[in-house]
Design an enzyme around this catalytic site. Sequence first.
Site, PDB file in Angstrom:
ATOM      1  N   GLU A 343      50.144  33.666   7.481  1.00 27.26           N
ATOM      2  CA  GLU A 343      50.508  32.477   8.268  1.00 27.26           C
ATOM      3  C   GLU A 343      49.472  31.348   8.209  1.00 27.26           C
ATOM      4  O   GLU A 343      49.153  30.752   9.240  1.00 27.26           O
ATOM      5  CB  GLU A 343      50.720  32.877   9.746  1.00 27.26           C
ATOM      6  CG  GLU A 343      51.811  33.895   9.920  1.00 27.26           C
ATOM      7  CD  GLU A 343      51.874  34.449  11.336  1.00 27.26           C
ATOM      8  OE1 GLU A 343      52.990  34.655  11.819  1.00 27.26           O
ATOM      9  OE2 GLU A 343      50.820  34.699  11.949  1.00 27.26           O
TER      10      GLU A 343
HETATM   11  C1  TNX Z   1      52.908  37.769  13.163  1.00 28.32           C
HETATM   12  S1  TNX Z   1      52.343  39.822  11.204  1.00 28.32           S
HETATM   13  C2  TNX Z   1      51.550  37.813  12.895  1.00 28.32           C
HETATM   14  C3  TNX Z   1      50.603  37.985  14.008  1.00 28.32           C
HETATM   15  C4  TNX Z   1      51.282  38.036  15.330  1.00 28.32           C
HETATM   16  C5  TNX Z   1      52.550  38.846  15.226  1.00 28.32           C
HETATM   17  C6  TNX Z   1      53.256  39.046  16.518  1.00 28.32           C
HETATM   18  C7  TNX Z   1      51.290  38.887  10.814  1.00 28.32           C
HETATM   19  C8  TNX Z   1      50.662  39.187   9.578  1.00 28.32           C
HETATM   20  N1  TNX Z   1      51.025  37.863  11.645  1.00 28.32           N
HETATM   21  O1  TNX Z   1      49.636  36.970  13.973  1.00 28.32           O
HETATM   22  O2  TNX Z   1      50.416  38.593  16.258  1.00 28.32           O
HETATM   23  O3  TNX Z   1      53.411  38.209  14.321  1.00 28.32           O
HETATM   24  O4  TNX Z   1      54.324  39.912  16.398  1.00 28.32           O
END
Ligand code: TNX
Length: 539
Positions: A343
């Site tokens: 992300e």
């Molecule tokens: C996505 S999964 C994220 C996390 C969040 C999570 C909450 C991922 C690699 N990144 O930063 O905590 O969703 O479900």
Amino acid sequence: MKSSNTSKLVASLLILGLFVACQQKELPVYNLGETDLTQENLIPFPRNVEASNGGFALDPYTAIYTSSDDPTEFESIGLFLAQKIATKTGLVLPVNDLQIERTDRIINIIRKDSIVLPGEEAYELYIGRDTINLAASSTQGAFRGIQTLRQLIPEESIDTIAEFPIWSIPTGKIKDEPNFEYRGSMLDVARHFFSVEDVKKYLDILAYYKINYLHLHLTDDQGWRIEIKSWPKLTEIGGSTEVGGESGGYFTQEDYKDIVAYAADLYITIVPEVDMPGHTNAASVSYPFLNGAAKPAKLYEGTRVGFSTFDTRKDTVYQFIDDVVREISEITPGPYFHIGGDESHVTEKDDYRYFVSRVEKIVQKHGKRMIGWDEVATADLDSTSISQFWASMKNAKLAQEKGMQVILSPASKSYLDMKYDTLSEYGLTWAAYIPVDSAYIWTPETYSGIPKSQILGVEAPLWSETISNIEELEYLAFPRMIGYSELSWTDEANRDWEKFKVRLANQAAYLDRMDVKYYPSPRIDWAKKDFPEKKVVKD
Ligand code: TNX
């Protein structure tokens, strides 16, 4: 080498046999009733189970002996078993004591070189009426086998003609080995901090279900949770808060080493994660040069994602990362270093790819294999690096094409922070509601389209935006984590929801004894009993 080990083994067994023969003129025989090893509540279910319908009478005159190969290592497994038997039953069994006056039954933990499999986690457990032989080619395999044995010891003793209590263990043979080499959980200590004690308790339960990796998500926008001696503000400033504005916290390097050592005693490897280039607000608040932004970052206590980035074109940023990876790698005996990589919505795509490739080299320089969330596969990476599939099939395919191994953590199936249902007290819903059955009913072997040979294993991540203490952690992790243990250890032919559900229902006694505040899902007909006060002992 092999034959000398075998002869040593035979010799030590012979000595044991003679010793036992001298001791046991009349072996007491008790009526333990009919048993069926194939119907026991074992999780994860073993590869091969054959029942012989008798009972091994675990009594105060049972002794434990361990292989004279790797003496201290194997003895430590014997001592672990003795300690678990003591807390569960109150029996204090001798380990490798040749001086004892009376021995009714024997548990042998033996090294057997012929059982050789990847990861050396295979074991064979032969349970006879008088003798239990647990054989493995390594202490790791023996440790996994011990968990099976622990699960076979009933919570309650039975009444016999003997003037002491007896715990009846069903006789038969188990030959077992894991389906996947990597069987993990992840704990996010960044959004909310969890103490060393909390992590240790989680590790205790994971070990009972043969989990072998715990991935610690140590840094994020809301907090930096691992001491870096060359960059002290990371924890001083970056570790000072958490989601909701509480006081935060962090692990000193001594704390981290303590966790690593505790996990190692349970044959669990810690995988440290420093998430970057996104999810780095806490780092940039501590050292503003890291994000290269005109406006200084502020401590963040919310739950949004994707707003922070490192400045990927500055050499000083890579010097910083080199220090961080070096310091953490020095206190991490395991083979992996997780760089996050998810992300990074405000990092330019080219910058992101450049960054990930450059950080991969730093990780390798410090002797580790890089793991990253699935986005990292968009960069030019080495096939030795690992991609953790959580959201994008496209990225998973890219990893496959690069010859990388993949860890499966599909959010809609394996995210422990997803709510069970609309009534769940904690958790998020963005990927799915994941009730206990849905968590179990999927097939890692085929789910992503990646061939099994390229799948390193399965990991269930527990993100902590909505949980801030161990009870809340346990509510989301259990019982689902127990299902993931079976999905990653047990081969497909032996997995079946209807059967699993009964075995899961029977974990209630163990979970209660361990004081685990699991979610009592109404989809499970929990086998609840009131145990006498004295039996409520934590192990
Ligand atoms: C996505 S999964 C994220 C996390 C969040 C999570 C909450 C991922 C690699 N990144 O930063 O905590 O969703 O479900």
